[in-house]
Write a protein that holds these residues in place. Structure first.
Motif, mmCIF file in Angstrom:
data_model
loop_
_atom_site.group_PDB
_atom_site.id
_atom_site.type_symbol
_atom_site.label_atom_id
_atom_site.label_comp_id
_atom_site.label_asym_id
_atom_site.label_seq_id
_atom_site.Cartn_x
_atom_site.Cartn_y
_atom_site.Cartn_z
ATOM 1 N N ASP A 198 38.336 38.776 45.063
ATOM 2 C CA ASP A 198 38.204 39.520 46.325
ATOM 3 C C ASP A 198 39.401 39.345 47.259
ATOM 4 O O ASP A 198 39.307 39.632 48.448
ATOM 5 N N TYR A 199 40.505 38.877 46.740
ATOM 6 C CA TYR A 199 41.705 38.663 47.558
ATOM 7 C C TYR A 199 42.370 40.005 47.834
ATOM 8 O O TYR A 199 42.688 40.758 46.920
ATOM 9 N N GLU A 200 42.566 40.314 49.097
ATOM 10 C CA GLU A 200 43.223 41.560 49.480
ATOM 11 C C GLU A 200 44.727 41.312 49.586
ATOM 12 O O GLU A 200 45.180 40.529 50.417
ATOM 13 N N LYS A 213 44.017 29.641 37.705
ATOM 14 C CA LYS A 213 42.977 28.748 38.218
ATOM 15 C C LYS A 213 43.029 28.786 39.745
ATOM 16 O O LYS A 213 43.085 27.753 40.415
ATOM 17 N N SER A 214 43.017 29.989 40.273
ATOM 18 C CA SER A 214 43.123 30.168 41.721
ATOM 19 C C SER A 214 41.746 30.221 42.361
ATOM 20 O O SER A 214 40.808 30.792 41.811
ATOM 21 N N GLY A 215 41.625 29.576 43.522
ATOM 22 C CA GLY A 215 40.395 29.638 44.287
ATOM 23 C C GLY A 215 39.194 28.994 43.631
ATOM 24 O O GLY A 215 38.066 29.450 43.813
ATOM 25 N N VAL A 216 39.411 27.903 42.858
ATOM 26 C CA VAL A 216 38.288 27.251 42.163
ATOM 27 C C VAL A 216 38.090 25.816 42.640
ATOM 28 O O VAL A 216 37.543 24.985 41.924
ATOM 29 N N LYS A 217 38.575 25.506 43.835
ATOM 30 C CA LYS A 217 38.331 24.224 44.510
ATOM 31 C C LYS A 217 38.886 23.031 43.741
ATOM 32 O O LYS A 217 38.277 21.963 43.699
ATOM 33 N N LEU A 218 40.057 23.208 43.151
ATOM 34 C CA LEU A 218 40.699 22.092 42.460
ATOM 35 C C LEU A 218 41.267 21.105 43.475
ATOM 36 O O LEU A 218 41.807 21.499 44.505
ATOM 37 N N MET A 260 46.868 28.852 43.340
ATOM 38 C CA MET A 260 46.764 29.103 44.769
ATOM 39 C C MET A 260 45.317 28.994 45.250
ATOM 40 O O MET A 260 44.368 29.048 44.473
ATOM 41 N N SER A 261 45.169 28.790 46.558
ATOM 42 C CA SER A 261 43.849 28.720 47.214
ATOM 43 C C SER A 261 42.977 27.609 46.639
ATOM 44 O O SER A 261 41.791 27.810 46.343
ATOM 45 N N ASN A 262 43.554 26.438 46.414
ATOM 46 C CA ASN A 262 42.817 25.250 46.028
ATOM 47 C C ASN A 262 43.035 24.157 47.070
ATOM 48 O O ASN A 262 43.619 24.418 48.135
ATOM 49 N N GLN A 263 42.565 22.945 46.803
ATOM 50 C CA GLN A 263 42.763 21.831 47.716
ATOM 51 C C GLN A 263 43.567 20.715 47.054
ATOM 52 O O GLN A 263 43.256 19.537 47.132
#
Length: 229
Positions: free
Chosen positions: A121-123, A199-204, A222-225
């Motif tokens: 859902d990344y715009e 593996k983007s946005g999967v809370k790594l 991207m978009s992990n921690q």
């Protein structure tokens, strides 16, 4: 060839209609077998993102699952590695791949696969996406008279018309099932330029150990921690 007088855009089903379709395919008898199954069924239905093809295939696969543990496992598979769900690769992803195979230019295919590097859902801003494509060498960086890269906008338009991207005025994004198709292509393709690990946005919280760095052409974390490399 017949030149139809009217064109009708067929959209994905809204959430309530998607649930009604999924519930009718699974059947009320199955949904009543355990108190947790209806909740799990709704979660699984949501993973179809309103796509009738997915609702039908996944609904039929779950129709005779009487054990609640099977439903819990199905939800986990669809959330982590959906291409491994029974029928997903053969009856959904391979069918949707016809749209991808219909793209004539290889660089346009690369542009499409690149969009799957971003989270669900990344715009993506169109201008930013075009800059990424230029940096990857998919298109040249030449500016036209109006100051924009019209080649990039032409490619975006072709992907939108092929229903491989959804657009707003300034951004585009991938339908989640089409993103799964792109990830499947990127992970299974024999072509070196298509090899991607996403593996983007999967809370790594750390770099995962299962990345094949010597094979992947592109890797997205991207978009992990992730705090330390």
């Amino acid at each position: 060839d017949m030149e139809a007088d009217d064109k009708l855009q067929i959209d994905c089903l809204p959430a309530n209609e998607a649930w009604e379709l999924f519930r009718s395919i699974v059947g009320e008898d199955t949904l009543k077998l355990h108190q947790d199954i209806p909740t799990l069924a709704k979660k699984i239905c949501e993973k179809c993102y309103g796509l009738p093809l997915a609702l039908n295939v996944i609904g039929k696969a779950m129709k005779y699952k009487e054990d609640v543990h099977e439903w819990r496992h199905a939800k986990k598979v669809l959330s982590t590695s959906s291409h491994e769900f029974p029928g997903m690769e053969e009856k959904i992803l391979s069918i949707l791949k016809f749209s991808y195979d219909g793209l004539k230019e290889e660089n346009v295919k690369s542009c499409f696969l690149y969009c799957s590097l971003f989270p669900e859902d990344y715009e993506i801003t169109k201008d930013d996406l075009i800059e990424y494509w230029i940096n990857e060498g998919f298109i040249n960086g030449k500016r036209d008279e109006d100051g924009s890269n019209n080649q990039g906008h032409v490619i975006i338009g072709s992907l939108v018309r092929a229903h491989l991207l959804m657009e707003s005025e300034t951004t585009v994004k991938m339908h989640d099932v089409l993103r799964e198709m792109a990830l499947w292509i990127g992970s299974t393709s024999a072509k070196e330029e298509e090899k991607q690990c996403v593996k983007s946005g999967v809370k790594l919280s750390c770099i995962p150990d299962d990345i094949n760095w010597s094979v992947s052409r592109r890797i997205s974390l991207m978009s992990n921690q992730i705090e330390k490399i």
